[in-house]
Enzyme design. Sequence first.
Site, PDB file in Angstrom:
ATOM      1  N   LYS A 113     -11.730  -5.974  -3.605  1.00  0.00           N
ATOM      2  CA  LYS A 113     -13.078  -4.941  -4.150  1.00  0.00           C
ATOM      3  C   LYS A 113     -12.052  -3.758  -4.529  1.00  0.00           C
ATOM      4  CE  LYS A 113     -13.160  -4.245   0.835  1.00  0.00           C
ATOM      5  NZ  LYS A 113     -14.284  -4.858   2.049  1.00  0.00           N
ATOM      6  N   LYS A 119      -5.374 -12.617  -5.566  1.00  0.00           N
ATOM      7  CA  LYS A 119      -7.003 -12.435  -4.782  1.00  0.00           C
ATOM      8  C   LYS A 119      -7.217 -11.854  -5.411  1.00  0.00           C
ATOM      9  CE  LYS A 119      -8.050 -11.470  -0.283  1.00  0.00           C
ATOM     10  NZ  LYS A 119      -7.919 -11.409   1.147  1.00  0.00           N
ATOM     11  N   LYS A 150       0.704  -1.201   0.096  1.00  0.00           N
ATOM     12  CA  LYS A 150      -0.361   0.334  -0.200  1.00  0.00           C
ATOM     13  C   LYS A 150       1.408   1.424   0.257  1.00  0.00           C
ATOM     14  CE  LYS A 150      -4.121  -2.016   2.036  1.00  0.00           C
ATOM     15  NZ  LYS A 150      -5.420  -2.106   3.098  1.00  0.00           N
TER      16      LYS A 150
END
Length: 327
Positions: free
Chosen positions: A195, A192, A111
């Site tokens: 969303k 994976k 991130k």
Amino acid sequence: MKTIFSGIQPSGSVTLGNYIGAMKQFVDLQHDYNCYFCIVDQHSITVPQDRLELRKNIRSLAALYLAVGIDPTKSTLFIQSEVPAHAQAGWMLQCVAYIGELERMTQFKDKSQGKDAVVAGLLTYPPLMAGDILLYNTNLVPVGEDQKQHIELTRDIAERFNKKYNDIFTIPEPRIPQDGARVMSLSEPTKKMSKSDPNKKSYITLLDDPKQIEKKIKSAVTDSDGIVEYDKENKPGIANLLSIYSVLGNKSIDELVSLYEGKGYGEFKTDLAEVVITTLTPIQEKYYSIIESEELDTILDEGADKARKVASKMVKKMENAMGLGRK
């Protein structure tokens, strides 16, 4: 009865991957364990959020917990920020964690990569996660393989605290389901399902309508040989779809491979879409019946009260162990 804690961030739509990897198993676990299901909204603010959208997502996630079958008379469902002990425990555990081990966390690396500036909370949120878990004398934490690193860090922090201050924490274990724990992207089956993926065809949400579900499954990436068989390395797309079908259709992968022997991907995908739609329809009906109800607020109020009583006692033990405040 052993205790289970699980937290999900209210950072957008809940995917089929979240359901299979986490929420579906919660429904069974609540009958045999003392379960705490937490909407970890404080974790979500480590990245920028629209406040109105965040509030909407918090409520939506709470309604989905109930819609999938969480029973508030058997489980404690609550919002993290409504239990101040989580932030208090998070700070104390930050003072036990080491910067080096926080910098090694995979999610922090992912991130923060390519960012000009990174908020401190993105680095230090693992101690908050550790606090979430340790406040309730948690024995087991249901997680996917990608979260195992966080549980290992939680165990390290708890053991360090117990050794340095006082032996007050239960050392939790990860509970990783054998099947369906890691649902992959429909468009890139080596990644994976997420969303946050900009390609909306890569994931199915629990609130997608039947036409959207059918379209996404029919466009799912497979391969050119047309043989339905489980080969994760060479046929990751079909392997992923077989895993989804197996969990939702209550059939073993071997059964499915036999069932579709000599049949093409078209028929297989059509049937899989029907299985997903059949699974999600009652969840959606329950969701829309409760999302704006007073019942939802009552359940969350009662859950926060139950959680506060347990968590505040552990915070007091932590403060006493570290010498904070007055005796």
